[in-house]
Design a protein around this motif. Sequence first.
Motif, PDB file in Angstrom:
ATOM      1  N   ARG A  26       0.791  -1.295   0.051  1.00 12.01           N
ATOM      2  CA  ARG A  26      -0.003   0.132  -0.150  1.00 12.01           C
ATOM      3  C   ARG A  26       0.798   1.155   0.105  1.00 12.01           C
ATOM      4  O   ARG A  26       0.527   2.239  -0.644  1.00 12.01           O
ATOM      5  CB  ARG A  26      -1.006  -0.086   1.524  1.00 12.01           C
ATOM      6  CG  ARG A  26      -2.012   1.056   1.159  1.00 12.01           C
ATOM      7  CD  ARG A  26      -2.859   0.757   2.523  1.00 12.01           C
ATOM      8  NE  ARG A  26      -3.993   1.613   2.328  1.00 12.01           N
ATOM      9  CZ  ARG A  26      -4.864   1.753   3.344  1.00 12.01           C
ATOM     10  NH1 ARG A  26      -4.885   1.171   4.597  1.00 12.01           N
ATOM     11  NH2 ARG A  26      -6.060   2.618   3.398  1.00 12.01           N
ATOM     12  N   ILE A 358       0.460   0.132   7.208  1.00 11.75           N
ATOM     13  CA  ILE A 358       0.525   0.951   5.988  1.00 11.75           C
ATOM     14  C   ILE A 358       1.816   1.369   5.360  1.00 11.75           C
ATOM     15  O   ILE A 358       2.191   1.403   4.092  1.00 11.75           O
ATOM     16  CB  ILE A 358      -0.405   2.302   6.247  1.00 11.75           C
ATOM     17  CG1 ILE A 358      -1.638   1.730   6.876  1.00 11.75           C
ATOM     18  CG2 ILE A 358      -0.332   3.274   4.923  1.00 11.75           C
ATOM     19  CD1 ILE A 358      -2.581   2.656   7.168  1.00 11.75           C
ATOM     20  N   LYS A 383      -8.623   6.910   3.787  1.00  7.45           N
ATOM     21  CA  LYS A 383      -9.712   6.108   3.541  1.00  7.45           C
ATOM     22  C   LYS A 383     -10.096   6.120   2.280  1.00  7.45           C
ATOM     23  O   LYS A 383     -10.874   5.083   1.895  1.00  7.45           O
ATOM     24  CB  LYS A 383     -10.904   6.951   4.699  1.00  7.45           C
ATOM     25  CG  LYS A 383     -12.053   6.240   5.213  1.00  7.45           C
ATOM     26  CD  LYS A 383     -12.665   6.927   6.396  1.00  7.45           C
ATOM     27  CE  LYS A 383     -14.084   6.075   6.285  1.00  7.45           C
ATOM     28  NZ  LYS A 383     -14.839   6.821   7.261  1.00  7.45           N
ATOM     29  N   THR A 386      -8.897   3.527   0.183  1.00  6.58           N
ATOM     30  CA  THR A 386      -8.506   2.138   0.517  1.00  6.58           C
ATOM     31  C   THR A 386      -9.463   1.339  -0.489  1.00  6.58           C
ATOM     32  O   THR A 386     -10.657   1.711  -0.621  1.00  6.58           O
ATOM     33  CB  THR A 386      -9.282   1.872   1.838  1.00  6.58           C
ATOM     34  OG1 THR A 386      -8.680   2.909   2.890  1.00  6.58           O
ATOM     35  CG2 THR A 386      -9.024   0.491   2.511  1.00  6.58           C
ATOM     36  N   ARG A 391     -10.614  -3.571   2.013  1.00  9.84           N
ATOM     37  CA  ARG A 391     -11.496  -3.430   2.935  1.00  9.84           C
ATOM     38  C   ARG A 391     -12.223  -4.838   3.299  1.00  9.84           C
ATOM     39  O   ARG A 391     -12.280  -4.954   4.672  1.00  9.84           O
ATOM     40  CB  ARG A 391     -12.847  -2.405   2.392  1.00  9.84           C
ATOM     41  CG  ARG A 391     -12.328  -0.918   2.042  1.00  9.84           C
ATOM     42  CD  ARG A 391     -13.598  -0.130   1.953  1.00  9.84           C
ATOM     43  NE  ARG A 391     -14.554  -0.065   2.983  1.00  9.84           N
ATOM     44  CZ  ARG A 391     -14.178   0.757   3.934  1.00  9.84           C
ATOM     45  NH1 ARG A 391     -13.307   1.771   3.785  1.00  9.84           N
ATOM     46  NH2 ARG A 391     -14.983   0.582   5.005  1.00  9.84           N
TER      47      ARG A 391
END
Length: 532
Positions: A26, A358, A383, A386, A391
């Motif tokens: 990520r 992260i 957010k 994502t 999720r």
Amino acid sequence: MDPGLEADERPSRSQRFLEFMVFHFRWVVVVPILLPLSFLFNVFFEIRNKLIYWINSAPNAHVRKVNYIQEQIKNWNADGRRTKLVNARPGWLTMSFRYPLYKTDATKIATDRLFDILELDLEKMTIKAEPGVTMGQISRYLIPLGYTLPVLPELDDLTVGGLINGCGVESGSFKHGMFQHICTQYEVVTSDAELLQVFPDPTAKTKKSKEANSLFWAIPWSQGTLVFLTAATMKIIPCKKYVKLQYKKTNTLEEMCDVLTEDSKKNSSFDDVDFIEALLFTKDKGCIMLGEFSDGPDTHKEVINPIGRFYKKWFYTHVESIIDNKIDKENPIAVEYIPLRDYYHRHSRSIFWEIRDIIPFGNNVIFRYLLGWLTPPKISFLKATTPSCLRSMYDRSHVLQDMLIPLENLEKCVELFHEEVEIYPLWLCPFHLKSQPGLMKLRDVASKMYVDLGAYGVTYKKGYHAERTTRRLEEHVRKVNGFQMTYADIYMTKEEYEDMFDLTLYEYKRTAHHCNDAFPHVYEKVRRSARR
Ligand SMILES: Cc1cc2nc3c(=O)[nH]c(=O)nc-3n(C[C@H](O)[C@H](O)[C@H](O)COP(=O)(O)OP(=O)(O)OC[C@H]3O[C@@H](n4cnc5c(N)ncnc54)[C@H](O)[C@@H]3O)c2cc1C
Ligand SMILES: NC(=O)C1=CN([C@@H]2O[C@H](COP(=O)(O)OP(=O)(O)OC[C@H]3O[C@@H](n4cnc5c(N)ncnc54)[C@H](OP(=O)(O)O)[C@@H]3O)[C@@H](O)[C@H]2O)C=CC1
Ligand SMILES: CC(C)=CCC[C@@H](C)[C@H]1CC[C@@]2(C)C3=C(CC[C@]12C)[C@@]1(C)CC[C@H](O)C(C)(C)[C@@H]1CC3
């Protein structure tokens, strides 16, 4: 409750591979894109706030913005009250993992334009702010003037409106209570478009005079389902430049519970400790931190540690290295002086400990010196970006829960969390809870020391199932007269929710202020299936 929110089937191999890649890589998006964007956004917003402050335009603009909100609600009334009312703040901006589903067909009221500080009153020792004002904004404004909020929750982006209509705690809470307890007045707009000032009136004796202001007690935890908050007045206290922080190691869970209980109760009525929080790194290894406002070191031996600087270690890793390396039988307590603002936002840079998933190399010294000044990424930007496969992985194995339980039940509750999720560090934050009318009314006593037990992270526990496990935790919390924070996933049924929270005043106020056809019921906003 909707069955099968979190499906029981295992994901396919290809899906697991995709999730693995996105989870571990990520940072490829976060480091080169989100970090610079977050940095630019913060700089822009800080300059904008300074300008507004210099030209003092916020109070006039406030009147216009509130008029607009009233106008919107009048139009909605004229249109026959056909939809439910919610705040316009979009889901990606809010400090929770989920997106609200209840906003889709609702009428969105523009409380999200209210994000300025309105007034500092040094005679009354209060600050008045619009609901979108963040904790970062308040600490940046108040601390240089020598003041602070008695309760100033850690994450920079938490808002006044969210902390009142939801709830808020931090390490000053063992003395001052929750965020709602530092509020002295709310300015609100009702579903009839009426602008009201609500405040508790200690002189109110008759039923009628009490009734006039009883809305004040009903607002905290109501999630914006009674009125729209357009401004809040909060108490302020004088502060000093530093926090003298004492670190104490605990070696068993029993010792942690005993010492934390003793420290919280002993110090809640004295002036020499202003902050208490604790971290558990394993079930047995923990650290209790007692903080005190201070002008700086008394001796040359004591050190100032500006933990908020970009090249500093993440705070929770710093705490662990202190108890591992600096504390022994001869030196049972370590002491540091931390600049006040760095102390308040100590968990911001590492988003508690979520950042380790992260940006896995974010605590590496080379990264800190090269790019640490760009961190942390804004939670809302994270957010909004994502991906859905991540999720669903979070849905299956990531726990985000805060349970507020009486301090006397801490040991049992930690044991249960250990059995069910085994996530460390665990965040422990004692807070003093006075029984007041409203959703958080205590049933058995006039006041009690509670503790927030926060579990954030990936669980590898066999048998973990988001819904079933959380329901077991919720059941325990209800049994001990505890409360579950509403930003987290709530799997309780409506009856169970009503067992946890006292809805008497809330339901009464919903009828009295014509809310039933205007706002969703609070349960319809907090249940898991109302969120994506
Ligand atoms: C059928 C029904 C009718 C109700 N009728 C009423 C009613 O007419 N009026 C009413 O207020 N509630 C009413 N309620 C709500 C309910 O009685 C109380 O809110 C609830 O029982 C909480 O009581 P308490 O002991 O926490 O509050 P109490 O301490 O008994 O206070 C009673 C009311 O005064 C308010 N209050 C307490 N201290 C202050 C203060 N310092 N300043 C301002 N307000 C204060 C509270 O918010 C509460 O509404 C009704 C509920 C039901 C189910
Ligand atoms: N240290 C702490 O205590 C921490 C607390 N939190 C939690 O995060 C949440 C706060 O996050 P934040 O992003 O600031 O807030 P949110 O936007 O998530 O708002 C939280 C709730 O408050 C309602 N609300 C917000 N503003 C208003 C307003 N002006 N009038 C009426 N209702 C309003 C929202 O209604 P709507 O649904 O209509 O938008 C929502 O239901 C809280 O629930 C808090 O418990 C998270 C991290 C740390
Ligand atoms: C009472 C206290 C101290 C609560 C602290 C709660 C925080 C740890 C929570 C609030 C919002 C929260 C759920 C969040 C996340 C982590 C934990 C947070 C920060 C993250 C950043 C995890 C990674 C996710 O991909 C995503 C970006 C969606 C979320 C956003 C919200």
